[in-house]
Design a protein around this motif. Structure first.
Motif, PDB file in Angstrom:
ATOM      1  N   GLY A 131      94.958  14.933  25.757  1.00  0.00           N
ATOM      2  CA  GLY A 131      94.295  15.860  26.805  1.00  0.00           C
ATOM      3  C   GLY A 131      94.543  17.277  26.327  1.00  0.00           C
ATOM      4  O   GLY A 131      94.197  17.724  26.925  1.00  0.00           O
ATOM      5  N   SER A 202      88.932  10.176  22.969  1.00  0.00           N
ATOM      6  CA  SER A 202      89.286  10.665  24.625  1.00  0.00           C
ATOM      7  C   SER A 202      89.054  12.100  24.474  1.00  0.00           C
ATOM      8  O   SER A 202      87.855  12.938  23.669  1.00  0.00           O
ATOM      9  N   ASN A 206      86.184  15.015  22.694  1.00  0.00           N
ATOM     10  CA  ASN A 206      85.154  15.928  23.480  1.00  0.00           C
ATOM     11  C   ASN A 206      85.514  17.373  22.482  1.00  0.00           C
ATOM     12  O   ASN A 206      84.376  18.332  21.881  1.00  0.00           O
ATOM     13  N   TRP A 234      86.663  12.435  26.582  1.00  0.00           N
ATOM     14  CA  TRP A 234      86.929  13.083  28.003  1.00  0.00           C
ATOM     15  C   TRP A 234      85.606  14.127  27.804  1.00  0.00           C
ATOM     16  O   TRP A 234      85.623  15.431  27.185  1.00  0.00           O
ATOM     17  N   VAL A 237      85.899  17.998  31.882  1.00  0.00           N
ATOM     18  CA  VAL A 237      86.484  18.636  32.211  1.00  0.00           C
ATOM     19  C   VAL A 237      87.328  19.708  32.886  1.00  0.00           C
ATOM     20  O   VAL A 237      85.994  20.738  33.094  1.00  0.00           O
ATOM     21  N   TYR A 245      90.020  11.975  39.507  1.00  0.00           N
ATOM     22  CA  TYR A 245      90.078  11.044  38.214  1.00  0.00           C
ATOM     23  C   TYR A 245      90.642   9.943  39.416  1.00  0.00           C
ATOM     24  O   TYR A 245      90.049   8.910  38.736  1.00  0.00           O
ATOM     25  N   LEU A 261      96.181  14.705  33.140  1.00  0.00           N
ATOM     26  CA  LEU A 261      94.706  15.425  33.287  1.00  0.00           C
ATOM     27  C   LEU A 261      94.862  16.869  33.705  1.00  0.00           C
ATOM     28  O   LEU A 261      93.783  18.010  33.025  1.00  0.00           O
ATOM     29  N   TYR A 305      86.348   6.568  33.290  1.00  0.00           N
ATOM     30  CA  TYR A 305      85.996   6.906  32.651  1.00  0.00           C
ATOM     31  C   TYR A 305      84.636   6.609  32.755  1.00  0.00           C
ATOM     32  O   TYR A 305      83.862   7.574  32.043  1.00  0.00           O
ATOM     33  N   HIS A 334      91.446   2.524  28.748  1.00  0.00           N
ATOM     34  CA  HIS A 334      90.825   4.395  27.996  1.00  0.00           C
ATOM     35  C   HIS A 334      91.272   4.295  26.230  1.00  0.00           C
ATOM     36  O   HIS A 334      92.525   3.506  26.203  1.00  0.00           O
TER      37      HIS A 334
END
Length: 364
Positions: A131, A202, A206, A234, A237, A245, A261, A305, A334
């Motif tokens: 995250g 995750s 990104n 992810w 964002v 979410y 998140l 997601y 996930h």
């Protein structure tokens, strides 16, 4: 503002209450999940159900106390496998990576199984998820990552790079700066760029995508890597990530929680308004781009997601000249790449890695 539970003596009170509450909840769930029809997904095994419940609880705990593991900046027990990478010259950080208030810094990284040299045949640079705000011990996570990519992706070396965790002074683009520093270091060893593969899960996915976008669009003169792999990246964002979410399918059974998140997104997004160029880095969904580097994207069909990842993969594949492989891990939650051993989902990760290996080999 940090939660009251992140400071003493409230942290101790919260921790005690959390442990009691979690033990009770997991004990009850251990009975509740015995009938398959009561599990988040009937296809899920008993271990997977309990593991995801435990992970959700600990994500809530880490968020409440604002736990962030310090980056490793000294060799410690990793010895000669550790490297402190100095950032390259300033001309490699033009445009979106050169804001006045966030500067490149040295990056700590650990090699597995040993440091690579110019003769390395296939190097994976690993950027783990969390995250943007949670970090992991390279000595714990690194060997698991390195072993599974060695067996199924034919990687000879893995570099576990530790980017800065997001915070008031270390928001975007600090993490992409660190990724560029790590990538430039591997190239400086004389390793052929076609033998270098970026790998991120995750939030790490990104970051990998941000680095790839930067290498493809900025005039740095750096050669492109042989490929990039994204695991449950992810992509959406936003400041209200937690609220959004909870509107997605599968969110209640997935292992993420809205609080982590919200923390991660708001720590990563700069307080200043994002320019359109920077928004494409922070929130890649809806912003496909031309990529000469082949891209492998994985998602679990049972993660919240999944739709966003599938849509982004489709958008990227529709850009002329792009080479994209989208891999669905059926019934997976996930980020099975990073925590496959905890979840008992080693086999689907191995299958996905072999698919990625075949994909890149066919394009070579």
């Amino acid at each position: 503002m940090a939660p009251i539970w992140s400071v003493q003596p409230f942290k101790t009170v919260y921790t005690t209450a959390f442990l009691i509450k979690t033990l009770i909840e997991l004990s009850l769930l251990s009975l509740y999940y015995i009938p398959k029809q009561l599990r988040p997904r009937p296809e899920w095994g008993y271990r997977l159900c309990l593991s995801t419940a435990a992970l959700r609880a600990f994500f809530q705990y880490f968020t409440a106390i604002r736990y962030q593991r310090p980056r490793q900046l000294e060799p410690g027990k990793t010895g000669e496998r550790f490297v402190l990478i100095e950032p390259p010259e300033a001309h490699l950080f033009p445009g979106v990576l050169s804001p006045e208030h966030v500067k490149p810094v040295p990056v700590g990284a650990v090699w597995f199984p040993a440091p690579a040299d110019k003769n390395a045949q296939k190097v994976v640079i690993q950027f783990s998820g969390g995250g943007f705000v949670l970090g992991w011990d390279p000595s714990d996570v690194g060997p698991r990552v390195a072993n599974i990519v060695a067996r199924n992706f034919k990687a000879t070396h893995t570099l576990y790079a530790q980017y800065r965790l997001a915070g008031p002074e270390t928001h975007f683009p600090a993490q992409v700066q660190d990724a560029l520093t790590a990538y430039n270091y591997v190239l400086s060893l004389g390793i052929s760029p076609e033998n270098v593969f970026l790998n991120g899960d995750s939030a790490g996915g990104n970051i990998v995508l941000g680095l790839l976008r930067y290498l493809e669009t900025a005039r740095t003169g750096l050669p492109l890597p042989g490929g990039a792999m994204l695991w449950s990246p992810w992509l959406d964002v936003t400041a209200d990530a937690g609220k959004k979410y909870k509107q997605l399918p599968n969110w209640q059974g997935d292992l993420l929680v809205s609080s982590v998140l919200d923390w991660g997104a708001n720590a990563y997004i700069p307080e200043r308004d994002l320019l359109l160029e920077a928004e494409a880095f922070v929130r890649p969904v809806g912003h496909p781009f031309r990529a000469k580097t082949p891209l492998f994207i994985q998602a679990g069909s049972s993660e919240a997601y999944y739709g966003a990842i599938e849509s982004f993969a489709s958008d990227m594949s529709e850009v002329e000249g792009n080479r994209v492989r989208f891999h669905t891990s059926e019934f997976a939650p996930h980020d099975i790449f990073l925590i496959h051993e905890v979840l008992g989902l080693k086999e689907p990760v191995e299958v996905a890695l072999r698919d990625a290996c075949n994909f890149f080999d066919q394009l070579a």
